[in-house]
Design an enzyme around this catalytic site. Structure first.
Site, PDB file in Angstrom:
ATOM      1  CG  HIS A   1      -1.846   1.021   1.466  1.00  0.00           C
ATOM      2  ND1 HIS A   1      -1.508   2.308   1.816  1.00  0.00           N
ATOM      3  CD2 HIS A   1      -3.193   0.998   1.377  1.00  0.00           C
ATOM      4  CE1 HIS A   1      -2.613   3.040   1.943  1.00  0.00           C
ATOM      5  NE2 HIS A   1      -3.648   2.276   1.672  1.00  0.00           N
TER       6      HIS A   1
ATOM      7  CG  ASP B   1       0.737  -2.094   6.027  1.00  0.00           C
ATOM      8  OD1 ASP B   1       0.584  -1.550   4.919  1.00  0.00           O
ATOM      9  OD2 ASP B   1      -0.156  -2.104   6.899  1.00  0.00           O
TER      10      ASP B   1
ATOM     11  CD  GLN C   1      -6.872  -4.104   4.601  1.00  0.00           C
ATOM     12  OE1 GLN C   1      -7.866  -4.696   4.996  1.00  0.00           O
ATOM     13  NE2 GLN C   1      -6.900  -2.813   4.282  1.00  0.00           N
TER      14      GLN C   1
ATOM     15  CE  LYS D   1      -7.035   0.206   6.670  1.00  0.00           C
ATOM     16  NZ  LYS D   1      -7.859   0.851   5.650  1.00  0.00           N
TER      17      LYS D   1
ATOM     18  CB  CYS E   1      -3.667   3.328  -1.446  1.00  0.00           C
ATOM     19  SG  CYS E   1      -4.710   4.730  -1.091  1.00  0.00           S
TER      20      CYS E   1
END
Lengths: 416, 143
Positions: free
Chosen positions: A122, A200, A203, A226, A374
């Site tokens: 991303h 990261d 998600q 999220k 993104c």
């Protein structure tokens, strides 16, 4: 144990409203998730009873606010299975967390040092490194993926062997393809070559159990919103020894020891990295979200979402001209796939641009997302300008998937 | 907004004035070129204008993107040849919306106006003026 979906959905006020004249069918959870009543109550209760500024002052409100905030920090620590609570830094988002690593740890890098990233990333895990490249003349090396969204780890091996790699930064779950890089293997390889690893987890965090001590990652970033929590709150996990050595990120109150006209000293981590008044209510809301989520066994959550995703893929495949991206694009059964995708799938439709499709779906209360999400390098790698994304959360149902697929079928017929 | 409106479908499937630049003059010579993108989603338009004595004498463009953005540019391209730069610069966003002939929701406004945005900045490129950003365009549109 299967989830009691009606009872679960009952806890989300927004699902019972209407989107225009239609019930809300929300399949854009990778963008942001909705909030259960307990989170809304926690936010309300904080501002009604516990509000004050943290770590300052000697009155009762300060004590209540600080207790709530620091309790939230220990909730994060337990959730991630971190060894120490001072390894948890509150930020405003995943993006800010990664910027913190780039600007703080990144400051210690020299010209010619290498940061390895992947084509799945991303922009929030790309741009800060591009900025660092401009500032410090470091080199960026890219790990490619195959058309299924699996990373070519031979690229990583080559970079680790041939270059002065200081950091490997990688997503835990692609926000476009839903695929999950093999983090354990990547971390083992990186550490063997003397490189750190930043993950990261924006998600991944909502759809998988994460144990940072077991994983042995050096940094891990995620966002509260999220994960059924509020916006404006994020977390950076960092190993204690690293955080101690890193220079501060933002400067201001709370992160200082002493301030003089010509210099300042820093507070210890995590305060060193929390300048100014933090998103206190955000942290409290996020802790409530994690408490709520943790009460549902991860096996049950994963089973529900995996079943839904398989169902969505199978139904979407029926649509002429629809091309599923990534692992679904092959005709292999998913069990043959090394690391099955989770909670997210993206596709293109030959007769219609994603923008037009999601606009028409949106008019019926069906929320999907269109564009490059993104992730421009990934879309360029896949050879497409844009895609449509469907992403799941716990409150989604098979019926919602069926309605969305039906709507796409009808739209496809009109435009073909 | 009714994407299935005949005019929009027609223009997005058969865009007008998507022509190769004439080879006689040396490809593209005498034309000014400019490209704009819709950063949120990847719609893109590249416009080439032949300008003689402050008048547009030829138009050619190419692009990729959603039906609204491509149809709007196609419709706009039919309005340009023979007009003076002054006339073209005065074309308001409402003109594009009238050409599309359907209500455009707020979230599709940048798609609808991408062609006009590209047109404005192509002319500014020709006149060597500072390019205009989205905010300025939308402000003029009263949005």
């Amino acid at each position: 144990m299967p989830l009691d979906l009606p009872a679960l959905r009952q806890q989300f006020p927004i699902l019972h409203g209407l989107a225009g004249n239609h019930p809300l069918i929300y399949l854009d959870n990778a963008a942001t998730t909705h909030k259960p009543q307990v989170v809304l109550d926690a936010l309300d209760r904080f501002y009604r009873a516990d509000n004050g500024n943290v770590h300052r002052g000697m009155h009762g409100q300060t004590e209540r606010a600080t207790a709530a905030y620091e309790h939230a920090r220990s909730v994060m620590q337990q959730f991630l299975h971190a060894e120490h609570s001072d390894e948890i830094i509150f930020t405003k988002s995943t993006t800010e967390s990664i910027n913190l690593v780039a600007r703080s740890y990144g400051r210690t890098l020299q010209s010619g040092d290498v940061v390895v990233l992947t084509v799945l990333e991303h922009h929030s895990n790309i741009v800060p490194w591009l900025q660092l490249k401009e500032e410090k003349n470091i080199e960026l090396c890219w790990v490619d993926c195959d058309d299924g969204g699996n990373l070519n780890l031979t690229d990583l091996d080559r970079f680790l062997a041939e270059k002065r790699v200081k950091l490997v930064t990688v997503t835990g779950q692609s926000n476009v393809l839903g695929t999950r890089p093999d983090l354990r293997t990547i971390i083992a390889k990186a550490h063997a070559a003397g490189a750190l690893v930043c993950i990261d987890a924006a998600q991944l965090i909502g759809h998988s159990a994460i144990n940072v001590a077991e994983l042995d990652c050096d940094f891990l970033a995620f966002s509260g919103h999220k994960l059924y929590g509020p916006t404006g709150i994020g977390v950076l996990y960092g190993k204690r020894a690293l955080l101690k050595e890193m220079p501060p990120f933002l400067g201001g109150g709370m992160m200082v020891g002493e301030v003089f006209p010509d210099h300042f000293t820093c507070a210890d981590p995590p305060q060193k990295f929390e300048a100014g008044t933090p998103p206190i209510a955000g942290a409290v809301g996020l802790a409530a979200a994690i408490d709520w989520l943790s009460a549902i066994p991860i096996e049950d959550r994963a089973a529900h979402e995996d079943a839904l995703l398989q169902h969505a893929a199978a139904r979407l495949k029926e649509i002429p001209g629809l091309h599923l991206l990534g692992p679904w694009s092959k005709d292999l059964p998913l069990t043959a796939y090394r690391l099955s995708p989770s909670s997210i799938l993206s596709f293109t439709l030959s007769s219609l641009h994603p923008h037009d499709l999601t606009d028409l779906l949106g008019k019926q209360g069906i929320c999907l997302r269109a564009g490059h999400h993104c992730a421009q390098p990934l879309h360029r790698r896949l050879g497409i300008p844009a895609s449509t994304r469907l992403s799941l959360a716990l409150y989604n149902t098979e019926e919602e998937i069926d309605r969305a697929v039906q709507a796409i079928k009808e739209i496809q017929k009109t435009f073909h | 907004m009714d994407l299935s409106a005949d005019a929009i479908l027609d223009h997005s499937r058969n865009p007008r004035n998507v022509l190769p630049l004439p080879t006689g003059k040396g490809r593209g010579e005498g034309y000014v070129h400019h490209q704009e993108k819709n950063p949120a989603c990847g719609d893109e338009i590249t416009l080439s204008l032949q300008i003689e004595n402050d008048r547009i004498t030829a138009v050619s463009w190419s692009g990729t993107g959603c039906a609204i953005s491509q149809a709007a540019m196609s419709m706009l391209s039919e309005e340009l040849v023979g007009k003076s730069l002054e006339e073209v610069e005065a074309l308001p966003p409402q003109r594009v919306l009238d050409l599309l002939g359907v209500p455009v929701s707020l979230r599709r406004m940048k798609c609808a106006l991408l062609g006009l945005h590209t047109l404005g900045n192509t002319i500014r490129t020709a006149k060597k003026e500072t390019l205009q950003g989205w905010y300025e365009l939308l402000e003029k549109a009263g949005l």
